[in-house]
Write an enzyme that holds these catalytic residues in place. Sequence first.
Site, PDB file in Angstrom:
ATOM      1  CD  GLU A  57      -9.215  -3.409  34.735  1.00 22.13           C
ATOM      2  OE1 GLU A  57      -9.622  -4.539  35.080  1.00 22.13           O
ATOM      3  OE2 GLU A  57      -8.027  -3.066  34.805  1.00 22.13           O
ATOM      4  NE  ARG A  75      -8.382   5.381  38.722  1.00 24.18           N
ATOM      5  CZ  ARG A  75      -8.200   4.102  38.354  1.00 24.18           C
ATOM      6  NH1 ARG A  75      -8.846   3.131  38.987  1.00 24.18           N
ATOM      7  NH2 ARG A  75      -7.356   3.792  37.388  1.00 24.18           N
ATOM      8  CG  ASN A 128      -7.060  -0.170  39.760  1.00 27.35           C
ATOM      9  OD1 ASN A 128      -7.438   0.501  38.801  1.00 27.35           O
ATOM     10  ND2 ASN A 128      -6.196  -1.158  39.646  1.00 27.35           N
ATOM     11  CG  ASN A 147      -4.497  -4.094  38.557  1.00 20.55           C
ATOM     12  OD1 ASN A 147      -5.659  -4.274  38.214  1.00 20.55           O
ATOM     13  ND2 ASN A 147      -3.690  -3.253  37.938  1.00 20.55           N
ATOM     14  CG  ASP A 155      -4.583  -4.757  34.541  1.00 19.90           C
ATOM     15  OD1 ASP A 155      -5.317  -4.724  35.537  1.00 19.90           O
ATOM     16  OD2 ASP A 155      -4.567  -3.835  33.704  1.00 19.90           O
TER      17      ASP A 155
END
Length: 285
Positions: free
Chosen positions: A15, A102, A104, A150, A198
């Site tokens: 990521e 959490r 991201n 995101n 995403d």
Amino acid sequence: MQAEQVTDACAEHGEGPVWDTAEGTLRFVDLMKGAVLTYDPFTSRVTRRAVSDVAAALRPRRDGGWVLATERGFALLDPGDLDAPDEAEPVWIEAFTEPGIRMNDGGADPRGRFYCGTMSYDQEPGRGTLYRLDPDRSVHVVLTDLAVSNGLSWTPDGTRAYFVDSPTKRVDVFDVDPSSGDLHDRREFVAIDQGTPDGLTIDADGGVWVALYGAGAVHRYDSSGRLDLVVELPVSQPTSCAFVDRDLFVTTTRENLAEGAEPQAGALFHVRPGVRGLTPFPFAG
């Protein structure tokens, strides 16, 4: 266009790629493994550094070092900390205390503020929040009632920001107050009908590039929201993308794949699409 594989499958959940202009390398994270990976485009070598329990997103700091979003807050790393001995301690800034949540994904704006959004581990709608870390190290709530916060990226003049809350199946656009960093007048930029949006990035011409998790592709939309280019990958789950001048790099993940399926998943991919990217904005704190 077809993206080519440039590394082995080096991440479980790759990521957040970002160009390190000082070192001439591409950094990205193996999110749930808490690691920062460094790709040298000149040697094709990948090195790995475990930095935290979760390494969600990172951006360079203006005076050197990195700001890192961890599982439950932010860490400020000094120059060299990514490669320092394990006993090197970053500065921790707790952003929230709710269990099961959490960090991201995130990014920095042109004024040097670092934003990062959250999600619940079970992706329950409404539990996500977008936070902003200001250069004075204060933390502010920007958006609430999100599901999976995101991709987030700003136009060069800082007046608009593009944002993904993945389950909405949209890329949205906000107007931005450059002085305060507040986001307002949220509206749909483009609806996604293939895969799940995403991570994203913006090129120098104002095009918006979004990784489509589950669809094996990255789409480019021009500033009006028209789809004008598709980059195909040989794996189904691209997660994010970033430019290095005219080169676009794409991270991918192995999460939720059966053992032995898609052996290239988790690798870094590359394509040269014919447009120039923007230099990443650093965090000013």
